[in-house]
Design an enzyme around this catalytic site. Sequence first.
Site, mmCIF file in Angstrom:
data_model
loop_
_atom_site.group_PDB
_atom_site.id
_atom_site.type_symbol
_atom_site.label_atom_id
_atom_site.label_comp_id
_atom_site.label_asym_id
_atom_site.label_seq_id
_atom_site.Cartn_x
_atom_site.Cartn_y
_atom_site.Cartn_z
ATOM 1 N N SER A 261 94.691 -81.228 -11.484
ATOM 2 C CA SER A 261 94.986 -80.136 -12.412
ATOM 3 C C SER A 261 93.747 -79.281 -12.570
ATOM 4 O O SER A 261 92.625 -79.738 -12.356
ATOM 5 C CB SER A 261 95.446 -80.728 -13.746
ATOM 6 O OG SER A 261 94.651 -80.224 -14.803
ATOM 7 N N LYS A 262 93.965 -78.002 -12.961
ATOM 8 C CA LYS A 262 92.787 -77.150 -13.099
ATOM 9 C C LYS A 262 91.945 -77.577 -14.287
ATOM 10 O O LYS A 262 90.804 -77.181 -14.418
ATOM 11 C CB LYS A 262 93.171 -75.675 -13.161
ATOM 12 C CG LYS A 262 94.228 -75.322 -14.146
ATOM 13 C CD LYS A 262 94.590 -73.849 -13.997
ATOM 14 C CE LYS A 262 96.006 -73.614 -14.457
ATOM 15 N NZ LYS A 262 96.596 -72.395 -14.032
ATOM 16 N N ARG A 263 92.522 -78.405 -15.162
ATOM 17 C CA ARG A 263 91.723 -78.904 -16.287
ATOM 18 C C ARG A 263 90.879 -80.118 -15.903
ATOM 19 O O ARG A 263 89.982 -80.515 -16.624
ATOM 20 C CB ARG A 263 92.642 -79.247 -17.470
ATOM 21 C CG ARG A 263 93.082 -78.008 -18.231
ATOM 22 C CD ARG A 263 94.221 -78.304 -19.172
ATOM 23 N NE ARG A 263 95.425 -78.656 -18.406
ATOM 24 C CZ ARG A 263 96.258 -77.738 -17.888
ATOM 25 N NH1 ARG A 263 96.027 -76.470 -18.064
ATOM 26 N NH2 ARG A 263 97.320 -78.114 -17.199
ATOM 27 N N ASP A 264 91.193 -80.702 -14.775
ATOM 28 C CA ASP A 264 90.432 -81.829 -14.258
ATOM 29 C C ASP A 264 88.988 -81.388 -14.011
ATOM 30 O O ASP A 264 88.778 -80.431 -13.280
ATOM 31 C CB ASP A 264 91.059 -82.206 -12.902
ATOM 32 C CG ASP A 264 91.124 -83.681 -12.714
ATOM 33 O OD1 ASP A 264 90.117 -84.318 -13.056
ATOM 34 O OD2 ASP A 264 92.165 -84.174 -12.235
#
Length: 495
Positions: A261-264
């Site tokens: 995920s881009k939040r990773d």
Amino acid sequence: MTNANPVRVRFCPSPTGNPHVGLVRTALFNWAFARHHGGTLVFRIEDTDASRDSEESYEALLDAMRWLGLDWDEGPEVGGPHGPYRQSQRMDIYAEVADKLLAAGHAYRCYCTQAELEERREQARKEGRPSGYDGRCRDLGPERIAEFVAEGRSSIVRFRMPEESITFTDLVRGELTFSPRDVPDFGIVRANGAPLYTLVNPVDDALMEITHVLRGEDLLSSTPRQIALYEALAKIGVGNGGVPRFGHLPYVMGEGNKKLSKRDPQSSLNLYRERGFLPEGLLNYLSLLGWSLSEDRDIFSLDEMVRAFEISAVNANPARFDLKKCEAINATHLRELPLDAFREACAPWLREPFAPWAPEAFDQVAFDELAPLAQTRLTVLSDITANVDFLFLDEPVRDEASWKKAMKPGAREVLASARERLLAADWKAEALKEAVLAAGEEHGLKLGKAQAPVRVAVTGRTVGLPLFESLEVLGRDRTLARIDVTLERLAQEAD
Ligand code: GLU
Ligand code: ZN
């Protein structure tokens, strides 16, 4: 318009948050495809959502592309015949297209409230019917509309999906068919007049004459809608009438086989920049997320990728993001740099804010001497700081774990003996090695064990560049002084 090379692709991120590796992979594949075919890469900014988009993010995107070396042929800063390339500057265009779609009957106003939509969705679910929009407002008569308006209802614009199923050949996945049941009429303009992604993305693809859409698999479900919209646009004379071909790039999986995920944190491009990945190393690795040059070659240059890149060779299966492999590939690219380029690439990590030494303490000649040894060992450029800090700090760092490991009983004696022999040695790596070797032998220790206390005394750490070359560059006086300080500390600890 005549154009010998019709390939036109686009990279069209929304400026939200920080650039991430998924985005870079998409940019890379579009770039490689354009360059392989001698076509055009359009860089378009999809900033129609004022609540989420930011100028900072926009700047970060441009900066990322520049750092990566992925150049674009039309877009911000370079301009082009289809501009402006920021959607926030194209709002009149979308309003006009929406009006035309309404006038031609390809779209209609939907007056349903959120609560009504929710209620009917719930009902449909209970009855096992498709739960998407049910077409309630498709064919409202003028009286009904007048009533809704009198009630003070607002309306969104909805696109009228055709009744037939939609089939297309995905460049990665082959033929795909979507039945109308799976693709209900969808909103294209909000009640406040703001156009949605569902409208602006295909409108711009049509106006910018995009021929191939290469993007992540997460967008696959929007493709049948976009194809229907393109067909409607062609009928009302928006764009040159073509529907682009689509290729959906495979998902990238992260830890625990979950979608990256881009939040990773692991997906943040900044992390790779700060750690000192080379753009070519990172891009080489990212190209392997769905593509390969050949079965037996993981390491290649961007030029090689461009020459070989075929979209038909992209694999539809999810790709796994493997940080270790990414690091190993980067390390290989570091080794392959010409020495001067390597020294140059290290420069940011040899000054503030990364370098812990006083700026005037930096000694370019000393660094240049050790650089070749560092080049064969680093994984990422930021490692350089800890590898050479002993040269520029007044006192070496104090790493307590290293101290404990190296300063075992007997360390003091072997260090004292090494000091004596180093004092007398010719100050060249080979002779320094002989000196420490002899000191070890005197105490029944192999070279590895004997050199550990010397290394920790001089560099502060148990791991680092080859010790004797390091001592040679550091010089006799500083080496001996550090050993003296260490012997004192050992004497105190022994009391
Ligand atoms: N702005 C969209 C996104 O960033 C573009 C998707 C597309 O390539 O169509 O997800
Ligand atoms: Zn409705």
